[in-house]
Design a protein around this motif. Structure first.
Motif, PDB file in Angstrom:
ATOM      1  N   ARG A 145     -20.816  30.957   4.054  1.00  0.00           N
ATOM      2  CA  ARG A 145     -20.060  29.839   4.604  1.00  0.00           C
ATOM      3  C   ARG A 145     -20.963  28.633   4.793  1.00  0.00           C
ATOM      4  O   ARG A 145     -20.606  27.505   4.424  1.00  0.00           O
ATOM      5  CB  ARG A 145     -19.424  30.219   5.945  1.00  0.00           C
ATOM      6  CG  ARG A 145     -18.742  29.041   6.628  1.00  0.00           C
ATOM      7  CD  ARG A 145     -18.441  29.289   8.086  1.00  0.00           C
ATOM      8  NE  ARG A 145     -17.983  28.052   8.726  1.00  0.00           N
ATOM      9  CZ  ARG A 145     -18.787  27.103   9.196  1.00  0.00           C
ATOM     10  NH1 ARG A 145     -20.111  27.246   9.123  1.00  0.00           N
ATOM     11  NH2 ARG A 145     -18.282  26.001   9.726  1.00  0.00           N
ATOM     12  N   GLY A 146     -22.143  28.830   5.386  1.00  0.00           N
ATOM     13  CA  GLY A 146     -23.061  27.719   5.613  1.00  0.00           C
ATOM     14  C   GLY A 146     -23.488  27.054   4.322  1.00  0.00           C
ATOM     15  O   GLY A 146     -23.575  25.819   4.245  1.00  0.00           O
ATOM     16  N   ARG A 147     -23.729  27.859   3.290  1.00  0.00           N
ATOM     17  CA  ARG A 147     -24.136  27.300   1.993  1.00  0.00           C
ATOM     18  C   ARG A 147     -23.005  26.438   1.412  1.00  0.00           C
ATOM     19  O   ARG A 147     -23.233  25.341   0.908  1.00  0.00           O
ATOM     20  CB  ARG A 147     -24.485  28.426   1.033  1.00  0.00           C
ATOM     21  CG  ARG A 147     -25.023  27.945  -0.315  1.00  0.00           C
ATOM     22  CD  ARG A 147     -25.338  29.105  -1.246  1.00  0.00           C
ATOM     23  NE  ARG A 147     -26.373  29.961  -0.686  1.00  0.00           N
ATOM     24  CZ  ARG A 147     -26.189  31.222  -0.273  1.00  0.00           C
ATOM     25  NH1 ARG A 147     -24.968  31.761  -0.358  1.00  0.00           N
ATOM     26  NH2 ARG A 147     -27.174  31.931   0.216  1.00  0.00           N
ATOM     27  N   GLY A 148     -21.778  26.931   1.517  1.00  0.00           N
ATOM     28  CA  GLY A 148     -20.649  26.176   0.991  1.00  0.00           C
ATOM     29  C   GLY A 148     -20.412  24.886   1.751  1.00  0.00           C
ATOM     30  O   GLY A 148     -20.163  23.827   1.147  1.00  0.00           O
ATOM     31  N   MET A 149     -20.480  24.938   3.086  1.00  0.00           N
ATOM     32  CA  MET A 149     -20.283  23.734   3.891  1.00  0.00           C
ATOM     33  C   MET A 149     -21.368  22.693   3.594  1.00  0.00           C
ATOM     34  O   MET A 149     -21.097  21.492   3.556  1.00  0.00           O
ATOM     35  CB  MET A 149     -20.286  24.076   5.374  1.00  0.00           C
ATOM     36  CG  MET A 149     -19.156  24.971   5.849  1.00  0.00           C
ATOM     37  SD  MET A 149     -17.482  24.286   5.609  1.00  0.00           S
ATOM     38  CE  MET A 149     -16.980  25.203   4.123  1.00  0.00           C
ATOM     39  N   ALA A 150     -22.596  23.158   3.379  1.00  0.00           N
ATOM     40  CA  ALA A 150     -23.684  22.231   3.066  1.00  0.00           C
ATOM     41  C   ALA A 150     -23.471  21.561   1.713  1.00  0.00           C
ATOM     42  O   ALA A 150     -23.734  20.364   1.545  1.00  0.00           O
ATOM     43  CB  ALA A 150     -25.019  22.977   3.075  1.00  0.00           C
ATOM     44  N   THR A 151     -22.957  22.308   0.748  1.00  0.00           N
ATOM     45  CA  THR A 151     -22.679  21.735  -0.577  1.00  0.00           C
ATOM     46  C   THR A 151     -21.625  20.634  -0.474  1.00  0.00           C
ATOM     47  O   THR A 151     -21.777  19.550  -1.051  1.00  0.00           O
ATOM     48  CB  THR A 151     -22.198  22.830  -1.541  1.00  0.00           C
ATOM     49  OG1 THR A 151     -23.225  23.809  -1.692  1.00  0.00           O
ATOM     50  CG2 THR A 151     -21.854  22.239  -2.903  1.00  0.00           C
ATOM     51  N   VAL A 152     -20.559  20.912   0.275  1.00  0.00           N
ATOM     52  CA  VAL A 152     -19.498  19.919   0.441  1.00  0.00           C
ATOM     53  C   VAL A 152     -20.016  18.692   1.191  1.00  0.00           C
ATOM     54  O   VAL A 152     -19.725  17.546   0.825  1.00  0.00           O
ATOM     55  CB  VAL A 152     -18.288  20.533   1.169  1.00  0.00           C
ATOM     56  CG1 VAL A 152     -17.240  19.465   1.448  1.00  0.00           C
ATOM     57  CG2 VAL A 152     -17.684  21.661   0.344  1.00  0.00           C
ATOM     58  N   ALA A 153     -20.808  18.919   2.251  1.00  0.00           N
ATOM     59  CA  ALA A 153     -21.362  17.796   3.017  1.00  0.00           C
ATOM     60  C   ALA A 153     -22.246  16.924   2.148  1.00  0.00           C
ATOM     61  O   ALA A 153     -22.284  15.693   2.305  1.00  0.00           O
ATOM     62  CB  ALA A 153     -22.146  18.324   4.214  1.00  0.00           C
ATOM     63  N   GLY A 154     -22.971  17.532   1.217  1.00  0.00           N
ATOM     64  CA  GLY A 154     -23.807  16.765   0.303  1.00  0.00           C
ATOM     65  C   GLY A 154     -23.012  15.881  -0.633  1.00  0.00           C
ATOM     66  O   GLY A 154     -23.503  14.865  -1.122  1.00  0.00           O
ATOM     67  N   LEU A 155     -21.743  16.257  -0.860  1.00  0.00           N
ATOM     68  CA  LEU A 155     -20.884  15.481  -1.759  1.00  0.00           C
ATOM     69  C   LEU A 155     -20.104  14.390  -1.028  1.00  0.00           C
ATOM     70  O   LEU A 155     -20.016  13.255  -1.519  1.00  0.00           O
ATOM     71  CB  LEU A 155     -19.897  16.424  -2.463  1.00  0.00           C
ATOM     72  CG  LEU A 155     -20.476  17.428  -3.459  1.00  0.00           C
ATOM     73  CD1 LEU A 155     -19.396  18.405  -3.896  1.00  0.00           C
ATOM     74  CD2 LEU A 155     -21.061  16.710  -4.668  1.00  0.00           C
ATOM     75  N   VAL A 156     -19.524  14.723   0.122  1.00  0.00           N
ATOM     76  CA  VAL A 156     -18.593  13.794   0.776  1.00  0.00           C
ATOM     77  C   VAL A 156     -18.851  13.619   2.270  1.00  0.00           C
ATOM     78  O   VAL A 156     -18.023  13.042   2.983  1.00  0.00           O
ATOM     79  CB  VAL A 156     -17.126  14.252   0.556  1.00  0.00           C
ATOM     80  CG1 VAL A 156     -16.690  14.021  -0.882  1.00  0.00           C
ATOM     81  CG2 VAL A 156     -16.935  15.710   0.961  1.00  0.00           C
ATOM     82  N   GLY A 157     -19.949  14.107   2.765  1.00  0.00           N
ATOM     83  CA  GLY A 157     -20.282  13.881   4.165  1.00  0.00           C
ATOM     84  C   GLY A 157     -19.584  14.832   5.115  1.00  0.00           C
ATOM     85  O   GLY A 157     -19.194  15.939   4.749  1.00  0.00           O
ATOM     86  N   ALA A 158     -19.412  14.381   6.353  1.00  0.00           N
ATOM     87  CA  ALA A 158     -18.882  15.239   7.412  1.00  0.00           C
ATOM     88  C   ALA A 158     -17.365  15.381   7.323  1.00  0.00           C
ATOM     89  O   ALA A 158     -16.661  14.458   6.917  1.00  0.00           O
ATOM     90  CB  ALA A 158     -19.266  14.666   8.775  1.00  0.00           C
ATOM     91  N   PHE A 159     -16.869  16.535   7.737  1.00  0.00           N
ATOM     92  CA  PHE A 159     -15.437  16.785   7.802  1.00  0.00           C
ATOM     93  C   PHE A 159     -14.839  15.996   8.961  1.00  0.00           C
ATOM     94  O   PHE A 159     -15.327  16.040  10.085  1.00  0.00           O
ATOM     95  CB  PHE A 159     -15.185  18.280   8.006  1.00  0.00           C
ATOM     96  CG  PHE A 159     -13.751  18.644   8.222  1.00  0.00           C
ATOM     97  CD1 PHE A 159     -12.788  18.356   7.266  1.00  0.00           C
ATOM     98  CD2 PHE A 159     -13.354  19.275   9.403  1.00  0.00           C
ATOM     99  CE1 PHE A 159     -11.455  18.692   7.467  1.00  0.00           C
ATOM    100  CE2 PHE A 159     -12.030  19.613   9.614  1.00  0.00           C
ATOM    101  CZ  PHE A 159     -11.078  19.328   8.645  1.00  0.00           C
TER     102      PHE A 159
END
Length: 212
Positions: A145-159
């Motif tokens: 989960r942490g790896r996936g959230m970090a990948t998304v944050a690297g693309l579009v920032g914070a949720f």
């Protein structure tokens, strides 16, 4: 040609009924000094909405029969060609050659998917895990989960939260799939939750909105 004629008659009959019900809905609004019966308006509006959906489906079917592409239909409806196909298409099961059943049998699929997505995005995995099937439960660890959230944050920032658009629910093969629009700091994404035939989560992804 007979099928085309029958389809045209059906479309004419449906649009005639739709016009009648829309007129009845307008008439039920009452006058400026007499408030309408609001529950009656809800009932009439529901009936109009149902007939309008039938007219839309039959119009799409006739457009396809006339040779128009899913891209043209999707552009007209403001969705991708795949979204148009998933909503209106008649896929054939390659295993049997028979039309595939597209009926969504999970009445609460959208609500459950959003609750699960909220739990995962909020880091409350103890709330989400009871909904996972055995394969997802084994694979979707806190580290994953942490790896996936970090990948998304690297693309579009914070949720930042859930979008106002309603989740898109459909049946894909043996799965019920729900796409939930999301807002991020630098762009929009969508959460996709797939339920298996036992109504357990068989997949959970954060995707770009244009992803099929």
């Amino acid at each position: 040609m007979a099928d085309d004629a029958e389809s045209s008659i059906s479309l004419a009959a449906l649009t005639g009924r739709l016009a009648e019900q829309a007129g009845a809905l307008a008439g039920a609004l009452g006058g400026p000094f007499e408030p309408p019966a609001y529950l009656d308006l809800v009932r009439r509006a529901r009936d109009v909405d149902g007939l309008a959906e039938q007219v839309l489906k039959l119009s799409v079917q006739q457009s396809r029969d006339a040779g128009h592409t899913w891209q043209e239909i999707g552009d007209l409806l403001g969705v991708t060609r795949q979204a148009a196909f998933q909503r209106f298409g008649k896929p054939i099961d390659p295993r049997t050659g028979a039309p595939m059943d597209k009926t969504v049998r999970m009445d609460n699929a959208a609500e459950r998917a959003r609750q699960i997505a909220e739990a995962v995005l909020g880091g409350r995995m103890d709330e989400a895990r009871p909904h996972f099937n055995a394969q997802v439960l084994a694979a979707f660890t806190e580290e994953e989960r942490g790896r996936g959230m970090a990948t998304v944050a690297g693309l579009v920032g914070a949720f930042e939260g859930f979008a106002d658009d309603a989740p898109f629910v459909r049946r894909v093969g043996d799965h019920t799939v729900v796409d939930i629009p999301l807002h991020y700091e630098a762009g929009d994404m969508k959460a996709r939750v797939a339920f298996d035939t036992d109504e357990r989560v068989a997949g959970l992804f954060i995707l770009a909105p244009e992803m099929p």
